[in-house]
Design an enzyme around this catalytic site. Structure first.
Site, PDB file in Angstrom:
ATOM      1  N   ALA A   1       0.842  -1.194   0.000  1.00  0.00           N
ATOM      2  CA  ALA A   1       0.000   0.000   0.000  1.00  0.00           C
ATOM      3  C   ALA A   1       0.876   1.242   0.000  1.00  0.00           C
ATOM      4  CB  ALA A   1      -0.936   0.006   1.212  1.00  0.00           C
ATOM      5  N   ASP A   2       0.293   2.325  -0.461  1.00  0.00           N
ATOM      6  CA  ASP A   2       0.977   3.618  -0.427  1.00  0.00           C
ATOM      7  C   ASP A   2      -0.059   4.696  -0.161  1.00  0.00           C
ATOM      8  OD1 ASP A   2       3.648   5.027  -1.012  1.00  0.00           O
ATOM      9  OD2 ASP A   2       2.226   6.174  -2.215  1.00  0.00           O
ATOM     10  N   THR A   3       0.332   5.705   0.595  1.00  0.00           N
ATOM     11  CA  THR A   3      -0.580   6.789   0.966  1.00  0.00           C
ATOM     12  C   THR A   3       0.079   8.131   0.702  1.00  0.00           C
ATOM     13  OG1 THR A   3      -1.604   5.422   2.690  1.00  0.00           O
ATOM     14  CG2 THR A   3      -1.915   7.800   2.860  1.00  0.00           C
TER      15      THR A   3
END
Length: 257
Positions: free
Chosen positions: A104-106
């Site tokens: 995941a990346d935010t």
């Protein structure tokens, strides 16, 4: 590129744990390609066993004209592929189970600009001043990577035929003998308008220095936020509702009922 595959440490308060909510489908093993304590916490709260699959690969940089959503999807995919290649090259996967790699990346974005981690305290203060008293977007992208021949999809097909598949719009493709599922979710965060001494006091806590956008909603930075339109978990770093929908619809995970 160095690589580490290890069991995730159990939460400290194991005696107070509830019964598991979900379990992986038979023959599948979940590998988390993230060092984020909050992402580990979300999975621990589900009760799903998993191992960490971490690499020291550099994160990609935003490209000229790339939207925040496109960038965060690309970054999540890069993390998943780096872990997948490392697992395959070193033969570290459990050969009795097929690996499902979760990455995941935010990002924090305002006026289309991506706000990364601040370079120094002055930079962090400028970020906080820019966000103060207004809204911005937090985008979290998820990438699931699994072997191309993995037997999934029966649950999804049944849900679709019954008209109950209402999960996020998932992009699916095959790359490097993997099947890749990716999606993203966006929440809008509105900061209260705080006087300068409050921003400075938050800066002085030290929390902003390694946080995208220079704040952490799950920490002392929660006081800065007036409201969230959308998913709180997306802001923290993992859209858990959408992730659960995708994994259940695809038959990767089952409820412990």
């Amino acid at each position: 590129m160095s690589y580490n595959l290890a069991p995730c440490p159990a939460p400290a308060d194991t005696s107070a744990q509830l019964r598991p909510l979900f379990r992986m489908a038979s023959g599948l093993e979940l590998l988390l390609a993230s060092a984020s304590p909050r992402r580990r916490q979300f999975l621990n709260e589900w009760g799903v066993p998993f191992r960490l699959a971490l690499t020291n690969a550099d994160e990609p940089r935003p490209e000229q004209g790339e939207s925040p959503e496109a960038y965060t999807r690309r970054a999540a995919a890069a993390k998943a592929l780096a872990s997948g290649h490392a697992v395959r090259q070193q033969g570290a996967a459990n050969h009795e189970l097929q690996p499902v790699i979760l990455a995941a990346d935010t990002v924090v974005a305002v006026d289309g600009d991506i706000l990364g981690k601040p370079e120094n305290p002055a930079h962090a203060l400028r970020m906080l001043e820019r966000l103060n008293g207004r809204g911005h977007e937090v985008i979290s992208a998820v990438c699931l990577l699994l072997p191309a021949d993995a037997a999934i999809g029966s649950v999804q097909a049944a849900a679709a035929s019954a008209g109950t598949n209402t999960g996020p719009n998932v992009d699916e493709c095959c790359i490097d003998s993997y099947r890749m599922l990716s999606f993203s979710d966006t929440s809008r965060v509105i900061f209260h308008h705080w006087p300068q001494p409050v921003l400075q006091a938050y800066l002085d806590t030290g929390e902003p220095h390694d946080k995208a956008g220079a704040y952490a909603i799950q920490g002392q930075g929660a006081v800065l936020v007036e409201r969230v339109d959308g998913s709180w978990s997306t802001v923290v770093g993992l859209p858990v509702t959408q992730l659960a929908q995708v994994m259940l619809d695809r038959g990767l995970m089952l409820p412990c009922a």
